[in-house]
Design an enzyme around this catalytic site. Structure first.
Site, short mmCIF file in Angstrom:
data_model
loop_
_atom_site.label_atom_id
_atom_site.label_comp_id
_atom_site.label_asym_id
_atom_site.label_seq_id
_atom_site.Cartn_x
_atom_site.Cartn_y
_atom_site.Cartn_z
N GLU A 197 45.09 79.84 75.75
CA GLU A 197 46.17 78.94 76.16
C GLU A 197 46.24 77.86 75.11
OE1 GLU A 197 47.86 75.62 77.16
OE2 GLU A 197 46.12 75.48 78.49
N CYS B 101 48.26 69.77 78.11
CA CYS B 101 49.01 70.88 77.52
C CYS B 101 50.40 70.98 78.14
CB CYS B 101 48.28 72.20 77.75
SG CYS B 101 46.55 72.20 77.27
#
Length: 540
Positions: A292, A326
């Site tokens: 990720e 994120c």
């Protein structure tokens, strides 16, 4: 392995409020004060033993960078190789454990974290990562507890998945561990991610070499102590802090590498993947690569947007934890009519956001993680300030004299391709682009094509037709898509997290989809009545 034994059905861990007068606030404040007043000495933990290498680095507080809270010993080449060897030795035993015995370790870790360890891990995250009590609570406590409990539940469901068996035949699938070790590389921003990257493969029978971010060795070391108290055997997870240039080349090229579990920057992940490709002939098996990575997460507003909800989502989505998520919102597309309604209130509220020491519960923000991050974000702000294609509407100030503080900043981009609306910044900087109300369909195309990332995004509209159009036009623009909500705050078991394009492999942490990557299935067919003649009936 069998899934006949049932783990407790999980429920999301309740978020404590830390409101004035609560017992949790009193306990956490005391723990922060206690831990800030002493230093710990962290070191690599390999095969259950701490290794003090003598290559000593410092752990400091981002919002008071002259305040040292600990030291840590960096792993060298020997320690990395020793960790790989320890992981392979431990795998011989760990992989033979019944799945429910492995799950029990992490279920106990969840219980410890929910009780006796809660204030310690939260305080460590506040001091080491400059998170407010609320941001630490939803991350280091609640999300990590959820990862432990839900992963055990998802593992049970995975093991229960078995094929059909016609009469006279017994078909079954055995879910084996990967043949080697998993290299887990965790980021600075979430203690829960660090805990999950290392524990999820371990729960499925693998052993792990874990490299934490250098800026968060402090909180990572305490997580290892939690794992050990929960009963994790030596060598199942090996804690190897050190420089990327030392740890990575060894861990990524060893023939026993079986998987990579990564969260971090897109550039680093691409380099890791390339390294695997360059060494593909050397591995015992093809490594599983799970990552990720970056994001340029958007908020897209329709003229029918709820103004108050949109304004709140921009502030929380962009500036909670200093924009170092994120999933943090960093670009917003707002119609002219809506901007006219919310601009003054939005800028006023942002200008009044308090920031400082996270031990002061009146602060909404702390400091960014370190000098490198500070310099990167400041450069983006300065370039916007100097450009004719953008205007800084609020914020833009910064000061590193005591801590790495950057005021929450909103930039208006006058062109849709200005760099702060296209490039990942990873800081408290939101760029807005104002568009004509009638350009809804065109703006959807613009949002989809502006960024290489596809992690999170949100659409605000009270018009269902507009929502449907956005969902269709932005089908691949976000792995986590939000309707009338900020694009942050995914909850384990509710919104499995991950994105595609340049944002990663979209293997959805917090779901069975992630756990599938850490097993290798073996199909077994047992025939109770095998044929005894080779000729078929048609041959008569």
């Amino acid at each position: 392995m069998s899934g006949s034994i049932q783990v407790p059905i999980p429920a999301n861990e309740p978020v404590l409020s830390y409101a004035p007068g609560t017992s949790e606030r009193e306990e956490l404040a005391a723990k922060v004060k206690e831990m800030a007043g002493k230093q710990i000495e962290a070191a690599p933990i390999i095969g259950g033993k701490e290794i003090k290498t003598g290559d000593v680095r410092e752990s400091t507080i981002p919002h008071n960078h002259s305040h040292k809270i600990g030291t840590w010993h960096a792993a060298g080449k020997k320690e990395v190789n020793d960790a790989i060897a320890a992981s392979q030795l431990a795998r011989k035993d760990w992989a033979t454990w019944k799945w429910e015995d492995r799950a029990a370790v992490w279920l106990k870790a969840a219980e410890l974290l929910a009780t006796s360890w809660r204030s310690t891990i939260n305080a460590a995250t506040m001091l080491c990562q400059s998170k407010t009590s609320h941001q630490a609570e939803i991350d280091a406590a609640c999300e990590l507890i959820d990862f432990f409990r839900f992963n055990a539940y998802f593992a049970e469901r995975l093991y229960e998945d078995q094929p059909l068996s016609p009469e006279g035949i017994w078909n079954r699938v055995e879910y084996r561990e990967l043949e080697g070790y998993v290299f887990a590389v965790s980021p600075f921003n979430f203690t829960s991610i660090a805990g999950n990257l290392s524990s999820a493969p371990a729960m499925m029978g693998n052993t792990v070499v874990w490299k934490p971010a250098s800026s968060t060795v402090y909180s990572g070391y305490l997580l290892m102590k939690l794992f050990e108290e929960a009963g994790m055997p030596p060598g199942v997870v090996n804690f190897v802090p050190g420089s990327a240039g030392t740890v990575g080349p060894i861990a990524l090229t060893d023939p026993s590498l079986a998987g990579i579990h990564f969260t971090g920057s897109t550039g680093v992940f691409q380099h890791m993947w390339k390294t695997v490709g360059d060494n593909i002939n050397n591995y015992k098996s093809y490594p599983r690569v799970v990552g990720e990575t970056g994001g340029k997460d958007f908020i897209l507003a329709h003229p029918s947007s709820d103004r108050d909800a949109l304004r709140t989502a921009i502030i929380r989505g962009a500036f909670e934890y200093q924009g170092q998520k994120c999933s943090a919102a960093s670009r917003a597309y707002i119609p002219e009519s809506v901007w006219k309604d919310i601009k003054d209130d939005l800028l006023h509220e942002v200008s009044e956001i308090k920031m400082g020491d996270v031990a002061d519960y009146s602060n909404f923000m702390g400091a960014v993680i370190d000098k490198s991050a500070y310099d990167t974000i400041v450069e983006f702000i300065d370039s916007a300030d100097a450009s004719e294609d953008a205007t800084i509407l609020v914020g833009g100030d910064y000061d590193e004299s005591e801590g790495y503080f950057i005021r929450p900043t909103i930039i208006e981009a006058h062109t849709p391709d200005f760099r702060t609306i296209c490039e990942e910044i990873f800081g408290p900087v939101m760029t807005v682009y104002i568009y004509p109300d009638k350009k809804w369909s065109e703006i959807i195309e613009l949002v989809d094509g502006t960024s290489p990332y596809a992690l999170t995004g949100a659409v605000f509209s009270q018009d269902r037709r507009a929502v449907r159009e956005a969902m269709t036009g932005l089908r691949h623009a976000a792995g986590n898509f939000y309707i009338n909500d900020k694009p942050t705050g995914a909850v384990v078991g509710q919104q499995p997290f991950g994105g595609a394009r340049a944002s990663g492999t979209n293997d959805k942490a917090g779901s069975m989809l992630n756990l599938i990557r850490w097993v290798s299935a073996r199909t077994i067919k047992e025939n109770f009545a095998p044929d005894t003649k080779y000729r078929y009936p048609y041959m008569g």
